[in-house]
Design a protein around this motif. Sequence first.
Motif, short mmCIF file in Angstrom:
data_model
loop_
_atom_site.label_atom_id
_atom_site.label_comp_id
_atom_site.label_asym_id
_atom_site.label_seq_id
_atom_site.Cartn_x
_atom_site.Cartn_y
_atom_site.Cartn_z
N ASN A 1 0.83 -1.22 0.00
CA ASN A 1 0.00 0.00 0.00
C ASN A 1 0.86 1.26 0.00
OD1 ASN A 1 -2.38 -1.53 0.22
ND2 ASN A 1 -1.91 -1.83 2.39
N ALA A 2 1.83 1.28 -0.85
CA ALA A 2 2.80 2.36 -0.81
C ALA A 2 2.59 3.34 -1.96
CB ALA A 2 4.21 1.80 -0.88
N SER A 3 3.17 4.52 -1.77
CA SER A 3 3.20 5.52 -2.83
C SER A 3 4.65 5.94 -3.04
CB SER A 3 2.39 6.76 -2.43
OG SER A 3 1.05 6.41 -2.21
N ILE A 4 4.92 6.36 -4.25
CA ILE A 4 6.28 6.83 -4.55
C ILE A 4 6.15 8.04 -5.48
CG2 ILE A 4 6.52 5.08 -6.39
CD1 ILE A 4 9.56 5.08 -5.75
N LEU A 5 6.93 9.05 -5.16
CA LEU A 5 6.84 10.30 -5.90
C LEU A 5 8.12 10.53 -6.71
CD1 LEU A 5 5.24 12.96 -6.40
CD2 LEU A 5 6.39 13.90 -4.37
N LEU A 6 7.93 10.80 -7.99
CA LEU A 6 9.06 11.08 -8.88
C LEU A 6 8.98 12.55 -9.30
CD1 LEU A 6 8.52 8.03 -11.32
CD2 LEU A 6 9.48 7.99 -9.00
N GLU A 7 10.03 13.30 -8.99
CA GLU A 7 10.03 14.72 -9.34
C GLU A 7 11.41 15.11 -9.86
OE1 GLU A 7 7.44 17.39 -6.36
OE2 GLU A 7 8.87 16.09 -5.32
N ASN A 8 11.40 15.90 -10.93
CA ASN A 8 12.65 16.40 -11.50
C ASN A 8 13.68 15.30 -11.71
OD1 ASN A 8 11.65 19.08 -11.46
ND2 ASN A 8 12.12 19.17 -9.27
N GLY A 9 13.20 14.14 -12.12
CA GLY A 9 14.11 13.05 -12.45
C GLY A 9 14.56 12.21 -11.27
N ARG A 10 14.12 12.60 -10.08
CA ARG A 10 14.58 11.88 -8.88
C ARG A 10 13.39 11.30 -8.10
NH1 ARG A 10 20.36 11.26 -8.51
NH2 ARG A 10 20.93 12.52 -10.30
N ILE A 11 13.70 10.33 -7.26
CA ILE A 11 12.70 9.84 -6.31
C ILE A 11 12.73 10.80 -5.13
CG2 ILE A 11 12.09 7.95 -4.74
CD1 ILE A 11 13.59 6.09 -6.80
N THR A 12 11.60 11.45 -4.85
CA THR A 12 11.62 12.47 -3.80
C THR A 12 10.84 12.05 -2.56
OG1 THR A 12 9.78 13.59 -4.88
CG2 THR A 12 12.00 14.41 -5.35
N ALA A 13 9.99 11.07 -2.66
CA ALA A 13 9.28 10.63 -1.46
C ALA A 13 8.77 9.21 -1.65
CB ALA A 13 8.10 11.56 -1.17
#
Lengths: 428, 473
Positions: free
Chosen positions: B72-84
């Motif tokens: 049940n996870a979330s993953i955030l991709l921003e500006n080419g990186r994993i941010t959260a």
Amino acid sequence: MSKLIQILALLLLCIFTSGIYAEDVLIKNARVYTISDLGTIDNGYILLKDGLIDRVGKTIDFEFDGKVIDATGMSVTPGLVNAYTHLGLVEIGAVSQSLDVSTEDKLFGPSFKIAPAINPASTVIPHNRLNGLTHAIVVPAPGHQLFAGLGAAIRLENTDSLIISESVGLFADFSSLGSKLSGGSRAATYAKIRQSFLDAQDYEKNIEKNRSGDWREYFLPLHDLEALLPVLNADIPLVITAHRVSDIRQLLKLQKEFNLRLIIAGASEGWLVADELASAGVPVIVDPMANLPRDFDQLAARLDAATRMHNAGVSLLFTGVSWRNTHSAYLVRQAAGSAARYGMPVTEAIKAMTLNPALAFGFADRFGSIEEGKTADLVIWDGHPLELLTRADRVIMSGKEVPMVSRSTRLRDRYRNLNTSYPPAYRK
Amino acid sequence: MSQLLHRSIIWIGLITLTISACQSTNIKKAYVGEKNISLAAPFPSTYKRLSSQAVLIKNTTLLTGTGKQINNASILLENGRITAIGNALDAPLDANVIDAKGKWVTPGLIDVHSHLGVYPAPSHEASLDGNEATSPNTAEVWAEHSVYTQDPQFTLALAGGITALQILPGSANLFGGRGVTLKNTPARTVQAMKFPGAPYSLKMACGENPKRVYGERKQSPASRMANVAGYRTAWIAAAEYNRKLDEYKEKKNKGEEVDAPVRNLQMETLGEVLRGNILVHNHCYRAEEMAVMLDIAAEFGYKVTAFHHAIEAYKIADLLAKDNVCAAMWPEWWGFKHEAYDMVEENIVMVSEAGACAIIHTDDAITIQHLNQEAAKAMAVGNKANYEISRADAIQWITLNPAKALGVADQTGSLEIGKMADVVIWDGDPFSVFTKAEKVFIDGALMFDRLNSDFQPVLDFDLGVLDPEGERL
């Protein structure tokens, strides 16, 4: 005294029968993929008697006091068949003394029969067997000409009785390799195949004169023409490797002209002519994972090709994966899983590595499905039969459990613990 | 399939020993002046990540590559990186939110042993660019100079979730040349595929291949002992080359008037290995040969980063663990050569359990499309033999561990905050035969989407080749 004789006789009978016949076995609580009209049975049973499948069903309504295998959570399929291997012909690829797949000797063309080269002692056999492969088609490779020779069918046993047919089909090549062996043009390959069959017809028509040396010369020697006769009479199939659409169409023409039992192997572009293959009743040996445009004959290769051909009604026989179709011929299961991933129904994918090859090569009365009267060659899987996380739990041949031991498992057990006082050589 | 059907020499396909018609030329050119011996990197990476909107993948199962599974996870991709990474993340306003319920997310898969581009498809007389089999030491050649960027196998691998891969020269020679790590992004130039900042590698080969190739020509090496003499002789020369270069630099720094030494491409590569700047990737099957190679490394003060095709790694798993050397292995390839005879299906698991760095590699353009399946098979055989391997463990064999061996583990190979957003969304359990890679992100940009043909790249080779108005697939 007579009592003693009776006991002795009984004892001898027991010893005798145990050597030949397996103990009766009841496999129960299994998901049984029968690959027959019985379909797939949940919580089903299979009764094995005298090495044969005696009964298959859902509810056990009989007394049984033999060996019981509780297969709860497991599934059972017929033993797997890889329809295109060099099993028994090669122990180590780069060791020429253990490699017998082809000949450069011009004395042999279509008459080159590979069966005598099959080595029952090969370590490749137990390795594949404990992974669920019980049968294989063993094919020669082309050496100096487009006809590779006569292939065999084997059961994966380490005895001389492993060969179940010495002449299961005539193998030939109409791919880029065949062209190369015919002087560089596929037109020459085609002409050679056609002329070979015309000559064989002529030879047969004038067989007496031929045998007395009173007829014309042919470009093939007489023993090679003889080898073509069972193909012309449709006793055995012509199994020919071809990929390009135009090549497959040429072969379908030859099939009509000579009334051949044709099987096409490879068929990277077969899905583009799937309807024609289906209506011609031509089965196809295919590796469902072979999706590379490896050469200019195979530009249309794709991962869902097997499924597309199946949907069009082509009978598929699976092989694979890639060049590992011999040393790890059991990976045909992974190849079947790949076809299923792209939409082929699971039971149909299993059928393409069990019943379909048995049908195409004429063994369906003996193996390929879980039906009464067939040889009890089965695999009990510890999960879904196509899944990668599933392993063969037990392999049964002629009703007997096969030891799950190979040279590879022996090495594993020897090196499992590296911290021992004596060197590994003392652990057997 | 042509390789599979009807080729008695199918085995050769694996050992990739195709003899090039080209003659190697040891380019020796005199340069004067410090600038020319500064080893400023030629052919620098021009890779640029594509700009992309933020992506939040939620309600999914993560295999992090660091040994964890998060449900049940979330993953955030921003500006080419994993941010959260978390259980309930808020999406930034502009984010593309993907509900991945029932799907799985893993790091992008990495293959440490590939010949894509150097043995492109279709394979023919003119396409075989992976082996400079003209001299046992061709450390001067670089695999990247053979790479055909329009090899259709790159996009097939992308559809299988491969985000980075090492392209190596073949194994005909003791020193095959430099390997290169690429991002699996379609590009017009190889420089634009080069993984920024990734170290170079040197391909070395033990055993049967070099001694066969040269032995058959009545040249050295014709035996394993000559293989070893060949490595050592070359390292002695490289050490001497480094010594002269250092001496020159020292004098130059003191303001002395000195001529720069003549550049030697072969020695530059070997010398940089000795300085620890180029990683050794060593094709080596047999246990005793791997042990000998470790001693040669100790003798000359370099490190073996990984043994490839390490069929017998299980026999010396403790030595590999002690020296912190990776073993790159196949689940079940065997029998094509005598040195590949002692295969055990549990090899990967046994190496991993011994505490060494276990990697699954492919060396094959079909298997590279199904690297997740290779991991599944290795996990299954291990668990059947009563090792306890989880998916979270097994995914490391095809993500973080290969990233370590390529020297890019600080950048990619796991789902960790700050790392490159090289991420695969699978339409199910990646260890199932029924699962496909659905979306592949490289540096946060969507590079492949099975559900949207706009994101299914078609390389030049595939364009109009079967149907003038269509694509190959």
